[in-house]
Design a protein around this motif. Sequence first.
Motif, PDB file in Angstrom:
ATOM      1  N   GLU A  71      -5.905   4.541  10.718  1.00 45.22           N
ATOM      2  CA  GLU A  71      -4.115   4.971  11.618  1.00 45.22           C
ATOM      3  C   GLU A  71      -4.038   6.172  11.157  1.00 45.22           C
ATOM      4  N   PRO A  72      -3.658   6.563  11.523  1.00 41.86           N
ATOM      5  CA  PRO A  72      -2.730   8.551  11.204  1.00 41.86           C
ATOM      6  C   PRO A  72      -2.240   8.530  10.112  1.00 41.86           C
ATOM      7  N   LEU A  73      -2.438   9.177   9.458  1.00 36.84           N
ATOM      8  CA  LEU A  73      -1.982   9.030   7.371  1.00 36.84           C
ATOM      9  C   LEU A  73      -0.122   9.831   8.104  1.00 36.84           C
ATOM     10  N   ALA A  74       0.646   9.120   7.995  1.00 45.75           N
ATOM     11  CA  ALA A  74       1.932   9.241   7.963  1.00 45.75           C
ATOM     12  C   ALA A  74       3.178  10.023   6.861  1.00 45.75           C
ATOM     13  N   ALA A  75       2.390   9.145   5.951  1.00 46.04           N
ATOM     14  CA  ALA A  75       3.079   9.064   4.393  1.00 46.04           C
ATOM     15  C   ALA A  75       1.736   8.882   3.078  1.00 46.04           C
ATOM     16  N   ILE A  76       2.687   9.588   1.768  1.00 47.19           N
ATOM     17  CA  ILE A  76       1.711   9.421   0.854  1.00 47.19           C
ATOM     18  C   ILE A  76       1.268   7.213   0.951  1.00 47.19           C
ATOM     19  N   PRO A  77       0.138   6.928   1.399  1.00 43.95           N
ATOM     20  CA  PRO A  77       0.020   6.046   1.354  1.00 43.95           C
ATOM     21  C   PRO A  77      -0.483   5.039  -0.324  1.00 43.95           C
ATOM     22  N   PRO A  78      -0.064   3.724  -0.223  1.00 41.49           N
ATOM     23  CA  PRO A  78       0.264   3.375  -1.960  1.00 41.49           C
ATOM     24  C   PRO A  78      -0.954   3.010  -2.001  1.00 41.49           C
ATOM     25  N   TRP A  79      -0.781   2.706  -3.415  1.00 44.77           N
ATOM     26  CA  TRP A  79      -1.914   2.680  -4.818  1.00 44.77           C
ATOM     27  C   TRP A  79      -3.473   2.166  -3.785  1.00 44.77           C
ATOM     28  N   PRO A 104      -0.232   0.071 -10.888  1.00 46.31           N
ATOM     29  CA  PRO A 104      -1.101  -0.245  -9.558  1.00 46.31           C
ATOM     30  C   PRO A 104      -0.866  -2.243  -9.466  1.00 46.31           C
ATOM     31  N   LEU A 105      -0.778  -2.145 -10.262  1.00 45.66           N
ATOM     32  CA  LEU A 105      -1.396  -4.034 -10.189  1.00 45.66           C
ATOM     33  C   LEU A 105       0.695  -4.709 -10.235  1.00 45.66           C
ATOM     34  N   ARG A 106       0.912  -3.648 -10.852  1.00 51.19           N
ATOM     35  CA  ARG A 106       2.747  -4.537 -10.997  1.00 51.19           C
ATOM     36  C   ARG A 106       3.668  -4.042 -10.016  1.00 51.19           C
ATOM     37  N   LEU A 107       3.165  -2.905  -9.271  1.00 49.66           N
ATOM     38  CA  LEU A 107       3.779  -2.294  -8.068  1.00 49.66           C
ATOM     39  C   LEU A 107       3.115  -2.416  -6.261  1.00 49.66           C
ATOM     40  N   ARG A 108       2.679  -3.041  -6.963  1.00 48.79           N
ATOM     41  CA  ARG A 108       1.560  -3.315  -5.125  1.00 48.79           C
ATOM     42  C   ARG A 108       2.498  -4.874  -4.734  1.00 48.79           C
ATOM     43  N   ALA A 109       3.384  -4.145  -3.409  1.00 46.32           N
ATOM     44  CA  ALA A 109       3.928  -4.746  -2.343  1.00 46.32           C
ATOM     45  C   ALA A 109       3.361  -5.674  -1.676  1.00 46.32           C
ATOM     46  N   ASP A 110       1.974  -5.477  -1.357  1.00 46.96           N
ATOM     47  CA  ASP A 110       2.041  -6.175  -0.134  1.00 46.96           C
ATOM     48  C   ASP A 110       1.274  -7.503   0.081  1.00 46.96           C
ATOM     49  N   ARG A 111       1.382  -8.105  -1.464  1.00 45.39           N
ATOM     50  CA  ARG A 111       0.793  -8.907  -1.510  1.00 45.39           C
ATOM     51  C   ARG A 111       1.852  -9.525  -2.867  1.00 45.39           C
ATOM     52  N   PRO A 112       1.974 -10.301  -3.521  1.00 47.13           N
ATOM     53  CA  PRO A 112       2.419 -11.184  -4.957  1.00 47.13           C
ATOM     54  C   PRO A 112       1.930 -11.041  -5.685  1.00 47.13           C
ATOM     55  N   GLY A 159      -6.170  -1.328  -9.231  1.00 40.73           N
ATOM     56  CA  GLY A 159      -5.588  -2.091  -8.367  1.00 40.73           C
ATOM     57  C   GLY A 159      -6.869  -1.972  -6.808  1.00 40.73           C
ATOM     58  N   ARG A 160      -8.100  -1.286  -6.677  1.00 40.68           N
ATOM     59  CA  ARG A 160      -9.237  -2.015  -6.324  1.00 40.68           C
ATOM     60  C   ARG A 160      -9.120  -1.266  -4.528  1.00 40.68           C
ATOM     61  N   PRO A 161      -8.105   0.412  -5.035  1.00 38.32           N
ATOM     62  CA  PRO A 161      -8.324   1.104  -3.720  1.00 38.32           C
ATOM     63  C   PRO A 161      -9.064   0.669  -2.839  1.00 38.32           C
TER      64      PRO A 161
END
Length: 232
Positions: A71-79, A104-112, A159-161
Motif C-alpha cells: 500500500e502507498p505510504l500516505a502518512a507516518i505509519p504506527p510503531w 509502543p505496547l501501551r499506545l497500540r490501537a489496532d487491537r486490544p 511492539g514487534r514491528p
Amino acid sequence: MSEPALQATGLRRRFAHPSGDVEVLRGLELSVHSGELVTVSGRSGSGKSALLALLCGFDSPDAGTVRLDGEPLAAIPPWHTCAVLPQSLGLANELTVAENVALPLRLRADRPRPAEAEVLARVSELLDDLGVAALADRYPLEVSFGQQQRVALARAVSGRPRVLLTDEPTAHLDAGSRPAVLRLLRRCAEEGAAVIIATHDADVHRIADRRVRLLDGVLTALLDRPSAAGDP
C-alpha cells in the motif's frame, strides 16, 4: 516470491543549498521482504538518513513512491507497522527508561491493549537482553548516550514491528555492548521483520542477508554475505 514488505520505486529527493539544489536520491529503487536484513552503506552525506526518512514517512519524496505491505505510504505509519531508531534517538525525557520501551505496547490501537503483565515482561526481556535492566527506573538524561541508544532500540522493537529502520545503531556503543545489539537486530529479522540498517560498521554488515551501497543517489548491490572489510 511474495510481495515486499517495503518497496521504494523511483525515489528522488533534493535539498535547497545556497550554491544550488543538491539531489541526494536519483530514482532510487529498493525492495525488502519480511525476514530479510539489509544494510545500506555509503559515505557520510550520501543520503542514507534521507532515505530512511522517506521510507518511514518522516519526509516526502520529490518523486517516486514508497509502499508498505503493497500500500502507498500516505502518512507516518504506527510503531507496530514501521518502527524507527533515528540517530537522534527521540526518547521522551519525562518518561523512565522502562516507560519509554513500553510506549509502543501501551499506545497500540489496532487491537486490544496487552495486559500490563505482558507489557512489563516484554520490557524486562528487552532491557535484560541489551544489558540495561538496571537502568529501568532512570530517566534518559541520567544515563549515557550509548545506553540511551540501546533503550531506543528496545523501544523500536518492543511492539514487534513488521518493518524496522535503524540509523547507525552501533555508533555510540562500547565493545562490550555491541554483540547484544547485533543479536537483537538479527533476531528481529529471524522473527519476520523486514530490517533496514544504515551503517558504516563492518560488524553490522556481517549479520546482513544483503548489503547495498548508496552512491550518487542510487543503490548498488554488493556481496550477499559481506566480508570483514568495512565501508570506505
